[in-house]
Write a protein that holds these residues in place. Structure first.
Motif, PDB file in Angstrom:
ATOM      1  N   ASP A 288      45.970  52.358  34.124  1.00 40.04           N
ATOM      2  CA  ASP A 288      46.517  53.596  33.022  1.00 40.04           C
ATOM      3  C   ASP A 288      45.968  55.094  32.588  1.00 40.04           C
ATOM      4  O   ASP A 288      46.793  55.422  32.714  1.00 40.04           O
ATOM      5  CB  ASP A 288      45.781  52.133  32.314  1.00 40.04           C
ATOM      6  N   ALA A 289      44.803  55.357  33.283  1.00 43.97           N
ATOM      7  CA  ALA A 289      44.219  56.224  32.462  1.00 43.97           C
ATOM      8  C   ALA A 289      45.022  57.062  33.931  1.00 43.97           C
ATOM      9  O   ALA A 289      45.450  58.379  33.321  1.00 43.97           O
ATOM     10  CB  ALA A 289      42.919  56.567  32.754  1.00 43.97           C
ATOM     11  N   LYS A 292      48.707  57.917  32.373  1.00 48.61           N
ATOM     12  CA  LYS A 292      48.566  58.765  31.119  1.00 48.61           C
ATOM     13  C   LYS A 292      48.094  60.022  31.549  1.00 48.61           C
ATOM     14  O   LYS A 292      49.086  60.722  30.729  1.00 48.61           O
ATOM     15  CB  LYS A 292      47.328  58.406  30.035  1.00 48.61           C
ATOM     16  N   ASP A 293      47.081  60.305  32.680  1.00 50.90           N
ATOM     17  CA  ASP A 293      46.875  62.352  32.888  1.00 50.90           C
ATOM     18  C   ASP A 293      48.663  61.939  33.548  1.00 50.90           C
ATOM     19  O   ASP A 293      49.049  63.396  32.702  1.00 50.90           O
ATOM     20  CB  ASP A 293      45.948  62.281  34.037  1.00 50.90           C
ATOM     21  N   ARG A 295      51.420  61.684  33.138  1.00 51.37           N
ATOM     22  CA  ARG A 295      52.714  62.656  31.595  1.00 51.37           C
ATOM     23  C   ARG A 295      52.152  62.342  30.793  1.00 51.37           C
ATOM     24  O   ARG A 295      53.041  63.743  30.509  1.00 51.37           O
ATOM     25  CB  ARG A 295      52.697  60.973  29.905  1.00 51.37           C
ATOM     26  N   HIS A 296      50.872  63.217  31.292  1.00 53.81           N
ATOM     27  CA  HIS A 296      50.481  65.051  30.506  1.00 53.81           C
ATOM     28  C   HIS A 296      50.662  65.544  30.529  1.00 53.81           C
ATOM     29  O   HIS A 296      50.223  66.903  30.341  1.00 53.81           O
ATOM     30  CB  HIS A 296      49.288  64.508  29.351  1.00 53.81           C
ATOM     31  N   LYS A 325      58.900  55.173  28.053  1.00 57.66           N
ATOM     32  CA  LYS A 325      57.346  54.910  27.471  1.00 57.66           C
ATOM     33  C   LYS A 325      57.234  53.162  28.218  1.00 57.66           C
ATOM     34  O   LYS A 325      56.014  52.731  27.708  1.00 57.66           O
ATOM     35  CB  LYS A 325      56.558  55.462  26.455  1.00 57.66           C
ATOM     36  N   GLU A 327      55.782  50.720  29.603  1.00 54.17           N
ATOM     37  CA  GLU A 327      54.499  50.368  30.991  1.00 54.17           C
ATOM     38  C   GLU A 327      54.930  49.165  31.396  1.00 54.17           C
ATOM     39  O   GLU A 327      54.523  49.405  32.986  1.00 54.17           O
ATOM     40  CB  GLU A 327      53.000  50.589  30.698  1.00 54.17           C
TER      41      GLU A 327
END
Length: 353
Positions: A288-289, A292-293, A295-296, A325, A327
């Motif tokens: 998950d993290a 997220k990284d 996508r940023h 988005k 997931e």
């Protein structure tokens, strides 16, 4: 005549390859074009590879047997060999692969007039199961074409990586003087992708690229725990994002990249992201993290704005899901890819492009 420098130098790093190295060397010694030297670089093997190489060197004076002071990996072994090459053109071979008897003869036909700075060939990807039996083979080819301006060379670099045939060393003929005069070395900090990194730096000096439709290299992909290509690698994502950044930076600016090449670069990006997440998921690591990284990241921001052209239905689905988005949908597809990769590796190899 005995002191005449060979036309080709062939570098072969050897590490714990006692089961394969003799057949590989024999495929080189059986070349129809005979003006070459073969540099065997034993990287302090823990098995009997060095003894096998010693016996082979006794058979043929074209073999130079070298040994690194300590085990350092393929990049270190290749850099060590650069100190000893005498050929005008240079190529590489892995110690568990095979080449066709006419590979050097075909290569010579392209470089004998001293015009090409680089020649790229195709190959046969041959997948071996855990029992050492060949289970699947795929022919990877290029179109016969000469590229002699910087824009078309850069575009072709990306097209070759889609196959993928750009990053490999062993399907490439290099002008030795470029490597030696420019002081090009392999980055020994990379355990994988050091070949891509070397090629991207070498291609900065390529003014004439010859791509050949010939396929004379048999690349063995062994599905066992000894191959770096099948290991989990914590740096996989970073190293593959390096590829994307290097391709983008090889152009004068992002704005100067044509739409098709931009599509090609970010289709590679799509594949790399899916593969990176799949590897972590298959290793039961939290994702998950990590997602997220991704996508940023700056590259993902660029990815969101790319207008893709000439893509298939499969590509559209994978791109759309990654950009969204959703997931659960993304992870569902990742787990599906993981299942096929683990349980049906040869089907995965056939479908992955």
């Amino acid at each position: 005549m005995e002191n005449q420098e060979p036309f080709f130098s062939i570098i072969m790093p050897v590490y714990n390859a006692e089961k394969y190295v003799e057949a590989t060397v024999e495929s080189v010694l059986q070349q129809s074009y005979t003006d070459f030297e073969l540099l065997l670089v034993d990287d302090c093997s823990a098995d009997s590879s060095y003894s096998v190489c010693q016996e082979l060197a006794k058979k043929d004076g074209r073999i130079k047997l070298l040994r690194t002071p300590q085990n350092g990996g393929a990049a270190v072994a290749r850099n060590f060999a650069f100190q000893h090459i005498q050929g005008k053109y240079l190529t590489f071979i892995d110690s568990d692969d095979i080449i066709e008897p006419n590979l050097l003869s075909v290569a010579y036909s392209y470089v004998k007039d001293d015009q090409a700075d680089c020649v790229k060939f195709g190959c046969f990807e041959e997948y071996f199961n855990a029992d050492g039996e060949k289970a699947y083979s795929k022919k990877c080819c290029l179109t016969e074409q000469v590229y002699d301006n910087s824009d078309t060379i850069r575009q072709q670099m990306v097209r070759m990586e889609l196959i993928p045939l750009f990053g490999y060393l062993w399907n490439t003929i290099y002008r030795a003087s470029i490597i030696l005069d420019k002081g090009l070395l392999f980055n020994d900090q990379y355990r994988v992708n050091e070949d891509f990194d070397f090629n991207i730096r070498y291609f900065k000096y390529v003014q004439r690229l010859q791509c050949s439709a010939y396929c004379g290299y048999h690349y063995a992909k062994r599905l066992n725990n000894l191959s770096l290509s099948t290991k989990n690698n914590d740096e996989y994502y970073d190293l593959h994002m390096m590829k994307i950044r290097e391709f983008l930076q090889s152009f004068p600016s992002i704005e100067s990249i044509d739409a098709q090449t931009m599509s090609n670069i970010f289709w590679l990006y799509t594949r790399f992201v899916y593969s990176a997440v799949q590897r972590k998921a298959a290793n039961n690591e939290p994702v998950d993290a990590f997602i997220k990284d991704i996508r940023h990241s700056k590259l993902f921001t660029i990815y969101q704005s790319v207008h893709f052209v000439g893509i298939s239905a499969k590509q559209k689905i994978m791109i759309s899901i990654l950009r969204s988005k959703h997931e659960a949908l993304f992870l569902g597809l990742v787990h599906g890819i993981s299942f096929v990769r683990i349980h049906c590796p040869f089907i995965f190899a056939a479908l992955k492009r």
